[in-house]
Write a protein that holds these residues in place. Structure first.
Motif, PDB file in Angstrom:
ATOM      1  N   ALA A  14       0.882  -1.169  -0.034  1.00  0.00           N
ATOM      2  CA  ALA A  14      -0.019   0.000   0.008  1.00  0.00           C
ATOM      3  C   ALA A  14       0.737   1.173   0.020  1.00  0.00           C
ATOM      4  O   ALA A  14       1.758   1.267   0.658  1.00  0.00           O
ATOM      5  N   LYS A  17      -2.337   3.782   2.814  1.00  0.00           N
ATOM      6  CA  LYS A  17      -2.603   2.661   3.723  1.00  0.00           C
ATOM      7  C   LYS A  17      -3.867   2.322   4.408  1.00  0.00           C
ATOM      8  O   LYS A  17      -4.671   3.386   4.687  1.00  0.00           O
ATOM      9  N   TYR A  18      -4.537   1.168   4.449  1.00  0.00           N
ATOM     10  CA  TYR A  18      -5.507   0.828   5.141  1.00  0.00           C
ATOM     11  C   TYR A  18      -5.238   0.399   6.624  1.00  0.00           C
ATOM     12  O   TYR A  18      -4.145  -0.124   6.618  1.00  0.00           O
ATOM     13  N   LYS A  21     -10.614  -0.717  10.696  1.00  0.00           N
ATOM     14  CA  LYS A  21     -11.851  -0.995  10.183  1.00  0.00           C
ATOM     15  C   LYS A  21     -13.058  -0.209  10.748  1.00  0.00           C
ATOM     16  O   LYS A  21     -12.984   0.187  11.900  1.00  0.00           O
ATOM     17  N   MET A  27     -15.661  -6.580   6.946  1.00  0.00           N
ATOM     18  CA  MET A  27     -14.384  -5.973   6.550  1.00  0.00           C
ATOM     19  C   MET A  27     -14.302  -4.661   5.796  1.00  0.00           C
ATOM     20  O   MET A  27     -13.698  -4.574   4.846  1.00  0.00           O
ATOM     21  N   ARG A  72      -9.521 -19.551  10.238  1.00  0.00           N
ATOM     22  CA  ARG A  72      -9.648 -18.297   9.487  1.00  0.00           C
ATOM     23  C   ARG A  72      -9.856 -18.784   7.784  1.00  0.00           C
ATOM     24  O   ARG A  72     -10.829 -18.344   7.209  1.00  0.00           O
ATOM     25  N   SER A 107      -1.044 -12.381   3.598  1.00  0.00           N
ATOM     26  CA  SER A 107      -2.570 -12.437   3.605  1.00  0.00           C
ATOM     27  C   SER A 107      -3.254 -12.024   2.355  1.00  0.00           C
ATOM     28  O   SER A 107      -4.246 -12.188   1.882  1.00  0.00           O
ATOM     29  N   SER A 139      -9.347 -10.846   4.028  1.00  0.00           N
ATOM     30  CA  SER A 139      -8.378 -10.006   4.673  1.00  0.00           C
ATOM     31  C   SER A 139      -8.401  -8.697   3.776  1.00  0.00           C
ATOM     32  O   SER A 139      -8.665  -8.750   2.475  1.00  0.00           O
ATOM     33  N   GLY A 140      -8.568  -7.789   4.587  1.00  0.00           N
ATOM     34  CA  GLY A 140      -8.405  -6.464   3.887  1.00  0.00           C
ATOM     35  C   GLY A 140      -7.862  -6.168   2.409  1.00  0.00           C
ATOM     36  O   GLY A 140      -7.995  -5.681   1.640  1.00  0.00           O
ATOM     37  N   SER A 141      -6.321  -6.296   2.806  1.00  0.00           N
ATOM     38  CA  SER A 141      -5.339  -6.090   1.857  1.00  0.00           C
ATOM     39  C   SER A 141      -5.594  -6.932   0.580  1.00  0.00           C
ATOM     40  O   SER A 141      -5.037  -6.498  -0.725  1.00  0.00           O
ATOM     41  N   ARG A 144      -7.313  -5.615  -2.867  1.00  0.00           N
ATOM     42  CA  ARG A 144      -6.520  -5.038  -3.864  1.00  0.00           C
ATOM     43  C   ARG A 144      -5.845  -6.112  -4.891  1.00  0.00           C
ATOM     44  O   ARG A 144      -5.165  -5.839  -5.814  1.00  0.00           O
ATOM     45  N   SER A 191      -1.873  -7.445  12.641  1.00  0.00           N
ATOM     46  CA  SER A 191      -2.247  -6.407  11.934  1.00  0.00           C
ATOM     47  C   SER A 191      -3.813  -6.120  12.395  1.00  0.00           C
ATOM     48  O   SER A 191      -3.950  -4.929  12.678  1.00  0.00           O
ATOM     49  N   THR A 192      -4.773  -7.174  12.374  1.00  0.00           N
ATOM     50  CA  THR A 192      -6.062  -7.258  12.576  1.00  0.00           C
ATOM     51  C   THR A 192      -6.024  -6.424  14.130  1.00  0.00           C
ATOM     52  O   THR A 192      -6.760  -5.564  14.414  1.00  0.00           O
ATOM     53  N   MET A 195      -4.544  -2.907  14.393  1.00  0.00           N
ATOM     54  CA  MET A 195      -5.457  -1.577  14.008  1.00  0.00           C
ATOM     55  C   MET A 195      -6.683  -1.323  14.761  1.00  0.00           C
ATOM     56  O   MET A 195      -7.118  -0.341  14.791  1.00  0.00           O
ATOM     57  N   MET A 242       0.974   6.016   9.605  1.00  0.00           N
ATOM     58  CA  MET A 242       0.363   4.920  10.056  1.00  0.00           C
ATOM     59  C   MET A 242       0.942   4.535  11.065  1.00  0.00           C
ATOM     60  O   MET A 242       0.355   4.339  12.337  1.00  0.00           O
ATOM     61  N   ASP A 282       5.173  -1.663   6.535  1.00  0.00           N
ATOM     62  CA  ASP A 282       3.860  -2.265   6.777  1.00  0.00           C
ATOM     63  C   ASP A 282       3.947  -2.722   8.247  1.00  0.00           C
ATOM     64  O   ASP A 282       4.670  -2.124   9.167  1.00  0.00           O
TER      65      ASP A 282
HETATM   66  C1  2P0 Z   1      -2.233  -2.257   3.801  1.00  0.00           C
HETATM   67  N1  2P0 Z   1      -1.764  -3.395   6.180  1.00  0.00           N
HETATM   68  O1  2P0 Z   1      -2.973  -1.246   3.435  1.00  0.00           O
HETATM   69  C2  2P0 Z   1      -1.989  -2.179   5.445  1.00  0.00           C
HETATM   70  C3  2P0 Z   1      -0.972  -1.283   5.722  1.00  0.00           C
HETATM   71  C4  2P0 Z   1      -0.444  -3.522   6.766  1.00  0.00           C
HETATM   72  C5  2P0 Z   1      -0.018  -2.011   6.919  1.00  0.00           C
HETATM   73  O2  2P0 Z   1      -3.539  -4.464   5.145  1.00  0.00           O
HETATM   74  O3  2P0 Z   1      -7.448  -7.757   9.680  1.00  0.00           O
HETATM   75  O4  2P0 Z   1      -3.833  -8.481   7.093  1.00  0.00           O
HETATM   76  O5  2P0 Z   1      -6.929  -9.129   7.560  1.00  0.00           O
HETATM   77  O6  2P0 Z   1      -7.930  -7.161   7.148  1.00  0.00           O
HETATM   78  O7  2P0 Z   1      -5.021  -6.825   5.301  1.00  0.00           O
HETATM   79  C6  2P0 Z   1      -2.492  -5.727   6.827  1.00  0.00           C
HETATM   80  O8  2P0 Z   1      -3.708  -6.118   7.227  1.00  0.00           O
HETATM   81  O9  2P0 Z   1      -5.553  -7.136   7.760  1.00  0.00           O
HETATM   82  C7  2P0 Z   1      -2.694  -4.372   6.161  1.00  0.00           C
HETATM   83  P1  2P0 Z   1      -7.116  -7.439   8.025  1.00  0.00           P
HETATM   84  P2  2P0 Z   1      -4.458  -7.052   6.716  1.00  0.00           P
HETATM   85  O10 2P0 Z   1      -1.787  -2.990   3.114  1.00  0.00           O
END
Ligand code: 2P0
Length: 326
Positions: A14, A17-18, A21, A27, A72, A107, A139-141, A144, A191-192, A195, A242, A282
């Motif tokens: 990213a 970044k995300y 939530k 999600m 999961r 993930s 998983s959020g990432s 993409r 990460s989960t 955040m 972040m 990250d």
């Molecule tokens: C991202 N990251 O945008 C951010 C920046 C890490 C830092 O997304 O809880 O494994 O499974 O949605 O996606 C890493 O978190 O978390 C992440 P969940 P995810 O890439």
């Protein structure tokens, strides 16, 4: 005979970044994000639903997964079963082509590949938008990692409106990342969980959500203009904001090690010497350097004062998901 479907998805890093939530079940993220999919790191996953199985069987790099990680994935397979009407358990075989010591997030590519293979094996024919929405539930990432090149995940406000789309693919200009792979350490917090703590406890969180909007707009413009300096500067500032959230959480946490700071300093020093390079980080100690291919050699040489050559992995923009029925 049950069909086996194999999907290959690449990881993404990213640039905006995300990190948080607004709905953990669906999600849904607090803010949109923009990433670059990379060619070097990917996951390949095969899924077969078979009536003779008495439980989901999940193999990861040749080994059965621990109960926690398998849970999961099984929950995600339940979602696919719900959407498709498939009732059988699944055999899942995953190969992760991220150097095992790299400690880079898997993930994103993992759940993207699983979404592609499991949905098709269960009989669903999803378009890429719907596949991105499905991957998001894993998983959020991963939302993409369905797409190649530069990708934006729209935060949305419900299941239908939270998905990713391509901003630019193929990437027709010179941008790449050098992953600085540092010693693997025990993550202080996932990460989960990290955040979630930040959303609940950082007094700076509202400012993060507010500035994300501006960062997204500027990043879209910088990508369209093919402006490496702008892309790098916005990404670097966004990454540090972040991590500032993590430092301002209660209790505070961070993902840095001493080597992380060494790599950051090396990038900053190179830049002061006129090399156009930037860093992003990250939820782990590794540093990714955003730069042009033409500067690879000078950056690698400088970094080798501190790190071994095999710790420096060059990655270029990568493709979107591919799905094949065997
Ligand atoms: C991202 N990251 O945008 C951010 C920046 C890490 C830092 O997304 O809880 O494994 O499974 O949605 O996606 C890493 O978190 O978390 C992440 P969940 P995810 O890439």
């Amino acid at each position: 005979m049950a069909k086996t479907v194999t999907a290959k998805a690449h990881t993404n890093i990213a640039l905006v970044k995300y990190w948080g939530k607004k709905d953990a079940d669906l999600m849904l993220p607090q803010n949109g994000s923009i990433s670059l999919t990379l060619d070097h790191f990917y996951t390949q996953t095969s899924v077969t639903f078979a009536t003779q199985l008495t439980a989901d069987e999940i193999e990861f790099n040749g080994q059965r997964l621990t109960a926690q990680k398998a849970a999961r994935i099984s929950q995600f397979l339940d979602l696919v079963r719900q959407q498709s009407g498939q009732t059988a358990y699944a055999k899942v075989v995953t190969e992760n082509h991220v150097p095992t010591s790299a400690g880079l997030a898997s993930s994103a590519s993992g759940f993207a590949a699983l979404a592609g293979a499991a949905s098709r094996a269960a009989g669903l024919q999803l378009d890429l938008t719907d596949l991105s929405r499905l991957a998001r539930r894993g998983s959020g990432s991963a939302t993409r990692s369905i797409f190649g090149g530069f990708v934006e995940w729209h935060a949305g406000h419900d299941d239908a409106s939270s998905y990713a789309e391509v901003l630019q693919d193929p990437v027709d200009w010179d941008i790449q990342m050098i992953a600085v792979v540092l010693k693997a350490t025990q993550k202080p917090i996932s990460s989960t969980a990290g955040m979630a703590r930040v959303v609940q406890t950082s007094p700076y969180y509202p400012a993060w959500v507010q500035t994300a909007e501006a960062d997204l707009k500027r990043m879209r413009q910088a990508i369209a203009a093919r402006d490496l300096q702008q892309v790098g500067q916005i990404a670097e500032t966004n990454a540090m904001r972040m991590h500032a959230l993590n430092l301002s959480a209660e209790p505070a946490f961070n993902y840095f090690t001493a080597e992380t700071l060494t790599a950051i300093q090396a990038v900053t020093d190179l830049r002061s010497q006129g090399v156009n390079c930037y860093y992003t980080l990250d939820a782990g100690p590794n540093v990714k350097i955003i730069c042009a291919g033409q500067d690879t050699d000078v950056i690698k040489t400088a970094l080798q004062q501190y790190f071994e050559p095999e710790q420096l992995i060059v990655a270029k923009p990568g493709p979107g998901i591919t799905i094949t029925e065997n």
